[in-house]
Every structure is written in structure tokens, then in C-alpha cells.
Design an enzyme around this catalytic site. Structure first.
Site, PDB file in Angstrom:
ATOM      1  N   ASP A 205       6.674  -3.841  10.609  1.00 23.77           N
ATOM      2  CA  ASP A 205       5.360  -3.631  10.758  1.00 23.77           C
ATOM      3  C   ASP A 205       5.141  -3.724  12.413  1.00 23.77           C
ATOM      4  OD1 ASP A 205       6.093  -6.356  10.826  1.00 23.77           O
ATOM      5  OD2 ASP A 205       4.410  -6.985   9.643  1.00 23.77           O
TER       6      ASP A 205
ATOM      7  N   ARG B  61       0.947  -1.206   0.024  1.00 24.97           N
ATOM      8  CA  ARG B  61      -0.034  -0.055   0.061  1.00 24.97           C
ATOM      9  C   ARG B  61       0.687   1.462   0.008  1.00 24.97           C
ATOM     10  NH1 ARG B  61      -3.667   0.322   5.087  1.00 24.97           N
ATOM     11  NH2 ARG B  61      -1.703  -0.375   5.931  1.00 24.97           N
TER      12      ARG B  61
ATOM     13  N   SER C  91       8.636  -5.126   6.129  1.00 31.06           N
ATOM     14  CA  SER C  91       8.371  -6.174   6.887  1.00 31.06           C
ATOM     15  C   SER C  91       9.314  -7.369   6.824  1.00 31.06           C
ATOM     16  CB  SER C  91       6.828  -6.799   6.981  1.00 31.06           C
ATOM     17  OG  SER C  91       6.213  -5.357   7.095  1.00 31.06           O
TER      18      SER C  91
END
Length: 881
Positions: free
Chosen positions: A641, A523, A587
């Protein structure tokens, strides 16, 4: 109708005159549907805890929870007690693919004085007969399971027990002294209608199997969903309900269809006002109904020239078997003449024709009423399944059903007329009451043995308090190794510094971009942070996919694709050319030397892009931005994350100092005192440490709690021997652990009837989302079966219960292991659902002196990167000032 004239000649007793005379005994389809609907309401009353005391249909739980599946095997004894004689049977059930059942039996009489004597005397006699039977077969020293068919209304509290107030007969104690055994036979108590001889035949569904017994008396049972049985605790699975439907109508709901003959039968019975439905349909009363009609019509001058005989006036002299004989196709009139003559009458041909018609009307009413109530049972089974159609089998026993020439056809026709869209098959039970008791015992034994075998397999997945404490201590040791400068290299839990040294304080403000990369989709976000009175976070984002060929191509191709997506997002937001601070959620395991520098240690999650491992991912991103030459961004922070999650929750609650991710993968971070972080210079303040705890156990320290299923999942993974802790607790692997357990169960015949489908053999078919759905407390077993069917796994209700148990055990262990890890950190975290409940309980149990709060992160990884950037910008601006 009775008010219409008969066209037959005067003095001729024709079928039309009989029809007029017995008009109220001929029930229309509308009346039968009304009876069916009334009975369904009575079933509801009987099942309800509040309404059961006043219900006429008692719906008694039998604690029989499963029907035969064809795998039953062994030697069983059965006692069949229901009249002046009783039987002892030895039943051999063999699982050889042919579902073979062999029986030996002996009939024993019960003297009338014992029937009316004390319970102790009665059961002493039964025990003596049982001992005699065992002696004859030379099996006195064998300890065989025993099923007891007890054909009287009983309130059962267990499969092998009757409760207080049900009966004065206690059918357990007398067997203590049977044969040479020191202990009683394993014992199952069964009501007569809990059996069916052919419920598992090929092509016949083995789930809902109603059982019906129109004979001397009448009753029925069926498999009801546990969630509807208020009288028994628990809401999973099914249980056979002994309906005791003979009492239907005792509360007056059938008064409008009962005739003067029904009332006369009832008044002359041993139990006036009781078992009114049974008195309208069962073999004990059918012949007597015909006799009363013959007497009344003779008195009215319509039969036998108005002549009566002592035999015709004697109760019980017109037997139900006479009704069956008279209704036979070819010889019926001849049989009628013979029977009436034996009663001292001199019947004319017309008298015989009228008697045949009376028998037809009485037996037809019996069959159609029986069909109407059975249709109500089948309708309930259909509704329980949640469909418009039902495919089911009804096992039937009883002398009337078996011996009457037309009863079965009329019953079947009524059911099919009232349930036109359902496919119902009827099977005659062969020796149901005796053989059935043995089959119930065989099923109970099969279920008990299978349950024991499954529990033995699942036992290693159930961790004790001591084991969890040990996991907590081992995690703590690994954490200390990861923090230590000299021990860091050998540590499996790397405890990587993130250079995030502060959490939000509420004064952050501005517009920030965030990039969230951690899987096949990523995203780009615009995050607007406001302080003051309008304090809050506003977000806009767009999701982009990463094709497999780019994930596994070159690093340049990967980061060029990422920058292309950032450009598209800026254009979408109308911000092309605007330079904003950017936070990069990356991540994957990284070694950070600064907040804006992250050296990729290794790819995970299916990424294999070349030229990236060992490189600074911020540098790779900046190079791709420069190659595009469209915009410039200030990459302020690269974060994991878990750190993003911690920062997001930290913005809502300043006490949040731990981030935990349990999703596709698993990881945690927390704010550690700088004096303990030996890899970074300085002793003041704190720094967020990215634990990378998924690798906990890679050194072998968890081998004593890893199971064969964990090993199988690990060996077939993309990184065998790595991320072992993560493979025991995270979403990428839990579904596969469950699938391996289900495979093992099925191979051992403990699930899906031992039939392994190709779908079940497919790796990854059992996704963790299915595990989460199935393990949910609010999900009914019907929905569990639907999920399994979606996966191509044909399951029974029992299978669904087993699958749900496996999912619960695997998910609980994951939550407990995660909780043990968190107990080592002993700070606050966030997790949803039942997983969270077990995790919180584990943390509290293992760290009783720590007060741990749980806060669920909303969009932690993306929003958190922007907040870290905002904090960094705040600190940087403060430094410049």
C-alpha cells in the site's frame, strides 16, 4: 395599582395602603426576567476585551481554575481582610474520606489611623499580627502555604498577584520577614467570594459552583469557560470570575426600577452613582431604605400620626438587623413595637403592621433582584454546557442570607421560577471567607503537585532534538543493513525490492482492475486512466468484508472468497467475461522476486490463514481464479500500500518519490538507486524499496526511548517483541498507549478523582479515532467531555484538559518519531492534520539541507495499484514494439 382606591376605613394604615405607596418596589415576574436578561448582557460586556472598559459589571478573572475535589490535604494559613478587624487562620485539611477541615483563628483589630494611613504601615501591622499568631501556635519555623482573602475590587494578573491600577496595597512584600523564614510563604491571593465550604459533597456536582454573598455588601463569582474570557490568554479549561456585580446599574440600565428612596440613599452615600445594585439589595442599605420610607410616610401623615423623632431622622438608626427581627413569624409585631419605641415613637398596632409590610416589601425586592441576577449566571452556566437543563450548586454566604427569616426562601423561589427546568441546590458557606482562602490555596497546591507528578510521568514521551537525531541515525544504519546483501538477514528494516522501477509519466491509458487487501475489509476497483487533453483517473469501487473465520481459516478459503467478490464486482459493473490487467495491493510483508510475484513473509493485522506464509500470493490468487472458471485476469503487479500511495501522488506530481502510510499500521517506501539495492542484480536506474519499517527497533535499538506504556502495549499485543516502531506511531496502538497512561494517572489519583471505571480497564476502548478527535485544536473541551462520557468515563473539565494533554503528547511523539524516520529518507511524503504539521517540522529540523514537499494521497492504495499496472503495461507494450 396606585390609582385604585383603598377599601379600608379612613385613618387605618393597612398593608394595601403600603402596597399602593410602594407600588414601584413590588417587581413582577416579567420585570425580574427583564432584569435577568439585562444582567446577562452586562456579563457579556464585562468578559469582552473591547467592551470591558465601559462595562459596569467588571467580570474580573481570579486565576482560580478549579474547585475542591475532596482530595486536598495539608496545613494552610489564611488571612481574611475585609473590615476594621481581620483574622489569621490555620486550616488543617485532611484527605481521609471524611473531607475533614479543622481551624484555629485569631481576630486582630486595625486601628483607624492605619486604615487611612499608608499601605506600608497597614501591611506592616498585618505582618506583625501574623507573626504573633504563628508564635502562639509555635509554628513560626514552619513554611506553610498562605491564602489571602482581600475583600476589595482587584484586577488580578495571576493567582498570587494583583496588577497595576487595581489598588495601592501590594499584599506580597510584607510577608518576607514573617517569623524565622528566609523566604516568603507560598502565596495565593483570593477575592472574598472565591470559596465554598461544601462544593464536593456527595451527590453535588463539583463543576459549576456559583458563589453568592448577600450580606453587608453583595457580590458573586462563578466558574466561566476560558474560551469566553477575553481578558486572559488561553481558551482551555475554566476560571473563577469575580463579577463585582454590585455596580450593575451604574450605567443607567436599572433607572426604570429605581425608586425615589434608592436615589436618596445613593445621594447620601460615600460613593454617589456607584454600586447602585448593591444599594438596592445589600444589608448595608436595607435598613436605611426602610427608615427613609417610614420618614416619608410619616411626613405624609400615613404613620405615627404624622410625628417624627430625631432618632428616626438620623441616618443609620434603623439597622438591617431590625428588618430581620420584624419579619419573624410569631414575634414580628412585638419586635416592631419595641424598635419603633426605642426610636422615640409611640406606634399604634396599625403602625406596627404597616412597618412589618414595609420591611417585607424592601427585603422581598432585595431577594428577588438577587435571584434574578443569579438566574442569569446559572443560565449562562447551562448554555456553556450546551444543554436545556442544569444541575448545579450555589454556595452562599452573608449575614442577610443567613439571618433574615425569609430572604433565602424568596431568593430560591425566584431562581427556580426563572429557571424552571434546572435543578439548583443552595448550600450555606460556613466561614467561607477565611476557610475558603485556605481551600483555594489547598486546591492550588493539589493542582500544582498533581501537575508535577503528571509531567514526570509524561517526560519520557517528550523527545529532545538530540534524541530525534539519534533515531534518525539509527534508522539510517538499519536501512543500510537492509539494503546490504550480507547484512540483510540480521536487519530489522528489511528494505524489500518491489520491482517497481518507474513512476507515471502521464502517457498511461486504459482500463485496469485493482484489488486492495490490507484489513478486515477489502476493495475491488475499476480504474480508467486517460491521457492527452482529458488526462485523469476515473474510479469505481465496491467494498467487501472478510469474516473472521475466513481470515483465520485456510488460504484456499480466503482466496476463494476474494475471487467470489471480484466476480460479484464484474457482474455489478456489467463486465463479466472481460479480461483486464489487474494490480494487487497486498499490504503485508512480502519478498518480491518480480513485479508480479510476492512471497508472503508473515501475516499481520489479525490474519492467520494457513498455507499462505512462504507462498506467492499472486499464484494463490491465480489458482483461485482458475478454480472458479468464470473469468481470467492478467495479474500484472503485486504492490504494497505504501507503493500504491507513492504512485498515486506520483501521477499528480512527478517529483513524488516516497510513499508513507500512517494509519492502522505504518510503513514507507521510496525510490532507491539500483546500485544500492544489493539484493537485485543490476546497477542502472532506480527501484522502489518497501522498507517495512514497522519492525525498526525489534533489535533493541529503541529501548532507551521506549516507555513503560510502550512495553505494556507490546506485551499484550498479538506479536510481542515485533513491530516495535509501528507500535509507537501507528493508529492500532496510539489509543492503547493513551489508555495505559490514563490508567496510570487514575491509579495515582491524578485523574478522574482516582476512580478507575471498568470501561477504562477494557483494552482497546480508547480508539485512536478518539485520540485524533480530542487532540484536534478546534475541538472544545465540552466535546472532549462528550467523547469521554461516550466511553463511560465521567470527567470534570480539569480531567478533559488532562486527557487532551496526554493525547497531544502521545500524538506529537508519534509524529516526531515518524519525522525522524522520514528524515533518514529525506524525500517527499504526505500526511494530514496536526500530525502532519509536527512531522513536517521534525523533518525540516533534522534534515535542514533537504527541501521536502508534502502531498496528500487520495485513495493511494487502490488507485496506486492500478497506476502501477498501467505503468507496467506501458513499459511492456513499449518493449514489444
Amino acid at each position: 395599582p396606585p390609582d385604585q382606591p383603598c377599601a379600608s376605613p379612613l385613618g387605618c394604615v393597612c398593608p394595601l395602603q403600603v402596597d399602593k405607596y410602594l407600588y414601584h418596589m413590588r417587581l413582577s415576574d416579567e420585570t425580574l426576567l427583564e432584569v435577568s436578561q439585562r444582567f446577562e448582557k452586562e456579563m457579556e460586556k464585562g468578559l469582552g476585551a473591547d467592551t470591558n472598559p465601559t462595562a459596569s459589571v467588571k467580570m474580573l478573572p481570579t486565576f482560580v481554575r478549579s474547585t475542591p475535589d475532596g482530595t486536598e490535604d495539608g496545613d494552610f494559613l489564611a488571612l481574611d481582610l475585609g473590615g476594621t478587624n481581620f483574622r489569621v487562620l490555620r486550616v488543617k485539611v485532611s484527605d481521609n474520606g471524611l473531607r475533614k477541615v479543622e481551624m484555629e483563628n485569631q481576630i486582630y483589630a486595625i486601628p483607624e489611623e492605619l486604615m487611612r494611613g499608608s499601605g506600608v504601615q497597614l501591611f506592616d501591622h498585618i505582618a506583625e499580627c501574623l507573626a504573633n499568631f504563628l508564635d502562639k501556635l509555635q509554628i513560626k519555623d514552619k513554611k506553610l502555604p498562605l491564602g489571602f482573602t482581600f475583600s476589595f475590587p482587584c484586577h488580578q494578573t495571576k493567582l498570587d498577584e494583583v496588577g497595576e491600577g487595581a489598588t495601592s496595597l501590594v499584599p506580597v512584600k510584607p510577608f518576607l520577614g514573617v517569623g524565622a523564614q528566609e523566604q516568603p510563604c507560598p502565596f495565593v491571593f483570593v477575592n472574598i467570594f472565591c470559596r465554598c465550604s461544601d462544593s464536593g459533597a456527595a451527590g453535588v456536582p463539583a463543576h459549576p459552583v456559583p458563589l453568592l454573598g448577600p450580606g453587608t455588601g453583595t457580590n458573586a463569582c462563578y466558574m466561566e469557560e476560558m474560551r469566553h474570557i477575553d481578558l486572559v490568554e488561553g481558551d482551555e479549561g475554566r476560571m473563577c470570575i469575580n463579577m463585582e456585580w454590585g455596580a450593575f446599574g451604574d450605567d443607567g440600565v436599572l433607572n426604570d426600577i429605581r425608586t425615589e428612596f434608592d436615589r436618596e440613599i445613593d445621594m447620601g452615600s460615600l460613593n454617589p452613582g456607584k454600586q447602585l445594585f448593591e444599594k438596592m439589595i445589600s444589608g448595608m442599605y436595607m435598613g436605611e431604605l426602610v427608615r427613609l420610607i417610614l420618614v416619608k410616610m410619616a411626613k405624609d401623615g400615613l404613620l405615627f400620626g404624622g410625628r417624627l423623632t430625631p432618632d428616626l431622622l438620623t441616618t443609620g438608626h434603623f439597622e438591617t438587623r431590625f428588618v430581620s427581627a420584624i419579619e419573624k413569624e410569631k414575634e414580628g409585631l412585638q419586635k416592631a413595637h419595641e424598635i419603633l419605641s426605642k426610636l422615640g415613637l409611640e406606634p399604634s398596632h396599625e403602625d406596627c403592621v404597616a412597618t412589618l409590610r414595609i420591611c417585607q416589601i424592601v427585603s422581598t425586592r432585595s431577594a428577588t433582584l438577587c435571584g434574578a441576577t443569579l438566574a442569569a449566571v446559572l443560565r449562562r452556566l447551562r448554555d456553556n454546557k450546551g444543554g436545556d437543563r442544569l444541575r448545579s450548586t450555589v454556595g452562599v454566604d452573608g449575614s442577610v442570607y443567613k439571618k433574615h427569616p425569609h430572604f433565602a426562601r424568596r431568593l430560591h423561589k425566584t431562581v427556580r421560577k426563572l429557571l424552571p427546568d434546572c435543578e439548583i441546590r443552595f448550600i450555606r458557606s460556613e466561614d467561607g471567607s477565611g476557610k475558603g482562602a485556605a481551600m483555594v490555596t489547598a486546591v492550588a497546591y493539589r493542582l500544582a503537585a498533581q501537575h508535577q507528578a503528571r509531567q514526570k510521568i509524561l517526560e519520557p514521551l517528550k523527545l529532545s532534538h538530540e534524541q530525534l537525531l539519534e533515531v534518525k541515525e539509527r534508522m539510517r544504519i538499519e536501512m543500510e543493513k537492509g539494503l546490504g546483501k550480507e547484512t540483510h538477514a540480521e536487519a530489522t528494516v528489511k528494505m524489500l525490492p518491489t520491482y517497481v522501477c518507474s513512476t507515471p509519466d502521464g502517457t498511461e491509458k486504459g482500463d485496469f482492475l485493482a484489488l486492495d487487501l490490507g484489513g478486515t475489509n477489502f476493495r475491488v476497483l475499476l480504474v480508467r486512466v486517460r491521457n492527452g487533453m482529458r488526462r485523469g483517473v476515473e474510479m469505481h469501487n465496491k467494498i467487501y468484508s472478510i469474516p473472521v473465520e475466513i481470515m483465520q481459516g485456510t488460504g484456499e478459503e480466503l482466496f476463494d472468497h476474494i475471487v467470489h467478490c471480484i466476480s460479484d464486482f464484474l457482474e455489478y459493473m456489467g463486465m463479466k467475461g472481460v479480461s483486464l490487467p489487474l494490480g494487487f495491493t497486498f499490504s503485508f510483508p512480502c519478498q518480491q522476486n518480480n513485479l508480479d510475484e510476492g512471497i508472503l513473509l508473515k501475516w499481520t493485522k489479525g490474519f492467520k490463514a494457513t498455507g499462505c506464509e512462504g507462498e506467492d500470493v499472486v499464484g494463490l490468487l491465480k489458482e483461485a481464479i482458475h478454480r472458479r472458471e468464470e473469468f481470467d485476469l492478467d495479474v500484472v503487479a503485486v504492490v504494497n500500500d505504501t507503493v500504491g500511495t507513492m504512485m498515486t501522488c506520483g501521477y499528480e506530481d512527478p517529483y513524488c518519490e516516497v510513499g508513507l502510510i500512517v494509519g492502522t499500521g505504518s510503513n514507507a517506501c521510496y525510490m532507491e538507486e539500483m546500485r544500492n539495492v544489493e539484493l537485485v542484480e543490476g546497477d542502472e536506474g532506480r527501484m522502489c524499496v518497501n522498507m517495512e519499517w514497522g519492525a525498526f527497533g525489534d533489535s533493541g535499538c529503541l529501548d532507551d526511548i521506549r516507555t513503560e506504556f510502550d512495553v505494556a502495549v507490546d506485551e499484550l499485543s498479538l506479536n510481542p517483541g515485533k513491530q516495535r516502531y509501528e507500535k509507537m506511531i501507528s493508529g492500532m496502538y496510539l489509543g492503547e498507549i493513551v489508555r495505559n497512561i490514563l490508567m496510570d494517572f487514575t491509579k495515582k489519583g491524578l485523574l478522574f478523582r482516582g476512580r478507575i471505571s471498568e470501561r477504562l480497564k477494557t483494552r482497546g476502548i480508547f480508539e485512536t479515532k478518539f485520540l485524533s478527535q480530542i487532540e484536534s485544536d478546534c475541538l472544545a473541551l465540552l466535546q472532549v467531555r462528550s467523547i469521554l462520557q461516550h466511553l463511560g468515563l465521567e470527567s470534570t473539565c480539569d480531567d478533559s484538559i488532562i486527557v487532551k494533554e496526554v493525547c497531544t503528547v502521545v500524538a506529537r511523539r508519534a509524529a516526531q518519531l515518524c519525522g525522524a524516520g522520514m528524515a533518514a529518507v529525506s524525500l517527499s511524503l504526505s500526511l494530514p492534520c496536526s500530525f502532519s504539521t509536527v512531522l513536517q517540522e521534525t523533518v525540516k529540523e533534522l534534515s535542514p539541507k533537504c527541501e521536502v514537499t508534502f502531498l496528500q494521497s487520495e485513495d493511494g492504495s487502490g488507485k496506486g495499484a492500478a497506476l502501477i499496472t498501467a505503468v507496467a503495461c506501458r513499459i511492456r507494450e513499449a518493449g514489444q514494439r
